[in-house]
Scaffold this motif. Structure first.
Motif, PDB file in Angstrom:
ATOM      1  N   UNK A   1       0.889  -1.162   0.000  1.00 24.40           N
ATOM      2  CA  UNK A   1       0.000   0.000   0.000  1.00 24.40           C
ATOM      3  C   UNK A   1       0.927   1.212   0.000  1.00 24.40           C
ATOM      4  N   UNK A   2       0.739   2.100  -0.969  1.00 23.47           N
ATOM      5  CA  UNK A   2       1.679   3.218  -1.144  1.00 23.47           C
ATOM      6  C   UNK A   2       0.928   4.529  -1.331  1.00 23.47           C
ATOM      7  N   UNK A   3       1.367   5.544  -0.605  1.00 27.53           N
ATOM      8  CA  UNK A   3       0.877   6.910  -0.773  1.00 27.53           C
ATOM      9  C   UNK A   3       2.040   7.844  -0.544  1.00 27.53           C
ATOM     10  N   UNK A   4       2.226   8.853  -1.392  1.00 25.37           N
ATOM     11  CA  UNK A   4       3.411   9.709  -1.296  1.00 25.37           C
ATOM     12  C   UNK A   4       3.050  11.183  -1.455  1.00 25.37           C
ATOM     13  N   UNK A   5       3.997  12.032  -1.100  1.00 28.33           N
ATOM     14  CA  UNK A   5       3.897  13.446  -1.377  1.00 28.33           C
ATOM     15  C   UNK A   5       4.362  13.693  -2.819  1.00 28.33           C
ATOM     16  N   UNK A   6       3.777  14.691  -3.464  1.00 32.15           N
ATOM     17  CA  UNK A   6       4.055  14.964  -4.877  1.00 32.15           C
ATOM     18  C   UNK A   6       5.489  15.413  -5.126  1.00 32.15           C
ATOM     19  N   UNK A   7       6.169  15.943  -4.086  1.00 31.95           N
ATOM     20  CA  UNK A   7       7.529  16.456  -4.291  1.00 31.95           C
ATOM     21  C   UNK A   7       8.607  15.403  -4.065  1.00 31.95           C
TER      22      UNK A   7
ATOM     23  N   UNK B   1      -1.486  -1.355  -3.938  1.00 31.34           N
ATOM     24  CA  UNK B   1      -2.659  -0.497  -3.856  1.00 31.34           C
ATOM     25  C   UNK B   1      -2.177   0.923  -3.570  1.00 31.34           C
ATOM     26  N   UNK B   2      -2.603   1.877  -4.345  1.00 31.63           N
ATOM     27  CA  UNK B   2      -2.182   3.259  -4.126  1.00 31.63           C
ATOM     28  C   UNK B   2      -3.306   4.077  -3.506  1.00 31.63           C
ATOM     29  N   UNK B   3      -2.916   5.054  -2.671  1.00 32.28           N
ATOM     30  CA  UNK B   3      -3.878   5.899  -1.971  1.00 32.28           C
ATOM     31  C   UNK B   3      -3.407   7.352  -2.041  1.00 32.28           C
ATOM     32  N   UNK B   4      -4.291   8.255  -1.659  1.00 34.45           N
ATOM     33  CA  UNK B   4      -3.962   9.675  -1.593  1.00 34.45           C
ATOM     34  C   UNK B   4      -3.985  10.128  -0.134  1.00 34.45           C
ATOM     35  N   UNK B   5      -2.835  10.312   0.496  1.00 33.01           N
ATOM     36  CA  UNK B   5      -2.826  10.791   1.888  1.00 33.01           C
ATOM     37  C   UNK B   5      -3.540  12.126   2.024  1.00 33.01           C
ATOM     38  N   UNK B   6      -4.153  12.346   3.170  1.00 32.52           N
ATOM     39  CA  UNK B   6      -4.870  13.594   3.427  1.00 32.52           C
ATOM     40  C   UNK B   6      -3.876  14.684   3.816  1.00 32.52           C
TER      41      UNK B   6
ATOM     42  N   UNK C   1      -2.519   8.969 -10.105  1.00 31.74           N
ATOM     43  CA  UNK C   1      -1.278   9.243 -10.832  1.00 31.74           C
ATOM     44  C   UNK C   1      -0.196   8.251 -10.415  1.00 31.74           C
ATOM     45  N   UNK C   2      -0.132   7.965  -9.120  1.00 35.87           N
ATOM     46  CA  UNK C   2       0.861   7.011  -8.611  1.00 35.87           C
ATOM     47  C   UNK C   2       0.628   5.623  -9.203  1.00 35.87           C
ATOM     48  N   UNK C   3      -0.633   5.183  -9.244  1.00 37.30           N
ATOM     49  CA  UNK C   3      -0.946   3.871  -9.824  1.00 37.30           C
ATOM     50  C   UNK C   3      -0.563   3.829 -11.300  1.00 37.30           C
ATOM     51  N   UNK C   4      -0.800   4.938 -11.994  1.00 37.44           N
ATOM     52  CA  UNK C   4      -0.436   5.004 -13.406  1.00 37.44           C
ATOM     53  C   UNK C   4       1.058   4.862 -13.620  1.00 37.44           C
TER      54      UNK C   4
ATOM     55  N   UNK D   1       4.368  -2.863 -13.673  1.00 37.50           N
ATOM     56  CA  UNK D   1       3.926  -3.544 -12.454  1.00 37.50           C
ATOM     57  C   UNK D   1       2.435  -3.289 -12.234  1.00 37.50           C
ATOM     58  N   UNK D   2       1.865  -3.963 -11.247  1.00 39.54           N
ATOM     59  CA  UNK D   2       0.433  -3.866 -10.992  1.00 39.54           C
ATOM     60  C   UNK D   2       0.147  -2.800  -9.944  1.00 39.54           C
ATOM     61  N   UNK D   3      -0.414  -1.688 -10.376  1.00 31.64           N
ATOM     62  CA  UNK D   3      -0.799  -0.616  -9.471  1.00 31.64           C
ATOM     63  C   UNK D   3      -2.293  -0.401  -9.535  1.00 31.64           C
ATOM     64  N   UNK D   4      -2.955  -0.403  -8.376  1.00 29.34           N
ATOM     65  CA  UNK D   4      -4.410  -0.283  -8.300  1.00 29.34           C
ATOM     66  C   UNK D   4      -4.761   0.871  -7.375  1.00 29.34           C
ATOM     67  N   UNK D   5      -5.374   1.911  -7.917  1.00 26.21           N
ATOM     68  CA  UNK D   5      -5.770   3.051  -7.096  1.00 26.21           C
ATOM     69  C   UNK D   5      -7.069   2.744  -6.350  1.00 26.21           C
TER      70      UNK D   5
END
Length: 429
Positions: A333-339, A357-362, A371-374, A381-385
């Motif tokens: 499970x991955x969520x990151x900052x845009x920078x 699995x990708x997520x958008x941190x609050x 965008x991360x999943x893309x 690789x397999x990325x699922x938002x």
């Protein structure tokens, strides 16, 4: 002021943004009678590992009978967690009481036409106020970002300046090269005060050494630990001066952090700042724990959290996963900052996972999970938002149970609390 009013003032202060520089914090601390001048402070800068090194230091000093204040940021699970004394978070009552004093100081500055302090300056001032009131023997002070212009650098005579691993992060504020970043971080070095550093990349080591020479500050370097192995949930290694050491924080990168903390304690002991036995040092290392750093939050299935939020952190997490779980199927499970350098983080960690699995941190700086999943799919690789973090946790948990896999949550500290809460809803633990 009660606790809710204190939190409300803290949240309102976020509107003042983030301003690097020491003018504001100096004015604010002057209003609070410069209470930091009474404190014995160990100042810790670097890119990765600052929180863990602070934790190791605090645990060893506590083991020796000292009253130890610890200030770390950002908050991950609770606003109060960034302030600790001997491992215990500040109480709601103490938080409100200290915040009331800080608020009054802010109001006095504004009345004189000065800028309102930023939220990090307020947090830092509150830390100094609380540690002063509680008469701490030592304070472990983590730099927020950078060094020379960070609010914590208002201090003038630390016991020592400590450097964890320096790598590329916050490039928008600190510069693109390792050398540029190291210059900013080396700003915490003070005249004649010892410098203790882990092994650094050549560019960073050269800069730290140059700054130390200019300030006539002796430099001490942490030893490399050997014979690393994990046995019954404890990581064992051999230190050239202190023999076998054991740590409960399993991340492979924690050996580097533990060795740095040992060197700091050794230097301060030689200087006569502390009295501590080798046994107390070793017990302190073993008993140290730090939430969100390769933290196991479920045994069935195995479910880990790690604040690997930049490329260097991703490299070290890769080493830990391949070393501890070489044959275990992994779901991410991955969520990151845009920078962040998220594309290179995916290159480093992505191949370890059957899917991520990708997520958008609050958080305002978050990269949209879609965008991360893309980007993950772009790299083959397999990325699922999954729009809701709780749903990502549920899907990963269920899949791991069915396939006998483990779950690894990484990318940012800012969403780990939501992950823990979602997992609690599933397991009831």
């Amino acid at each position: 002021m009660d606790y809710q009013q204190a939190i409300a003032f803290h949240e309102k202060a976020k509107a003042y943004g983030s301003i690097l520089g020491l003018s504001n914090i100096r004015r604010l601390m002057y209003e609070l009678k410069d209470v930091w001048k009474t404190l014995s402070i160990i100042h810790v800068a670097g890119t990765n590992g600052k929180g863990s090194v602070c934790c190791f230091l605090a645990s060893m000093l506590k083991e020796a009978g000292y009253r130890v204040g610890q200030y770390n940021s950002p908050a991950v699970f609770s606003q109060r967690e960034i302030y600790r004394i001997n491992g215990e978070e500040i109480t709601r009552e103490d938080y409100a009481s200290c915040m009331e004093k800080v608020k009054s100081a802010c109001e006095a500055l504004v009345e004189r036409g000065e800028p309102h302090p930023t939220v990090f300056e307020i947090e830092t001032a509150l830390a100094f106020q609380w540690f002063y009131e509680k008469k701490c023997d030592f304070v472990i002070l983590e730099v927020g970002m950078g060094g020379s212009t960070d609010a914590t650098n208002v201090i003038e005579k630390p016991l020592c300046s400590v450097f964890t691993s320096i790598s590329r992060d916050h490039m928008k504020y600190l510069g693109d090269s390792i050398g540029d970043i190291a210059k900013i971080k080396s700003g915490i070095i003070k005249e004649g005060r010892p410098v203790v550093t882990t092994a650094q990349r050549e560019g960073a080591d050269r800069v730290i050494s140059a700054f130390a020479r200019e300030k006539q500050s002796p430099v001490f370097r942490a030893e490399k630990l050997e014979n690393d192995r994990v046995f019954q949930g404890v990581r064992h290694a051999f230190h050239p001066k202190f023999g076998e050491i054991k740590i409960s924080m399993l991340g492979g990168y924690q050996l580097e952090n533990a060795s740095l903390a040992l060197e700091v304690i050794s230097v301060l002991k030689k200087m006569g700042n502390i009295e501590i036995s080798l046994e107390e040092m070793k017990q302190g290392l073993l008993r140290a724990s730090w939430p969100g750093r390769f933290e196991c939050v479920s045994m069935e299935p195995l479910f880990y959290l790690d604040g690997a939020h930049n490329l260097d952190g991703a490299i070290k997490l890769n080493e830990t996963l391949t070393g501890c779980f070489p044959n275990k199927k992994k779901i991410g499970i991955m969520g990151v900052m845009a920078d962040k350098e998220y594309s290179r983080m995916i290159q480093t960690l992505g191949p370890l996972f059957s899917q991520i699995f990708t997520v958008t941190p609050d958080h305002p700086r978050s990269l949209p999970g879609g965008i991360l999943a893309g980007e993950i799919r772009k790299q083959g690789m397999t990325g699922i938002f999954v729009p809701q973090i709780k749903d990502a946790v549920s899907e990963a948990y269920t899949l791991a149970l069915r396939e006998g896999a483990m779950v690894m949550v990484f990318g940012s500290l800012y969403y780990l609390l939501e992950v823990k809460e979602a997992l609690h809803d599933i397991t009831g633990d």
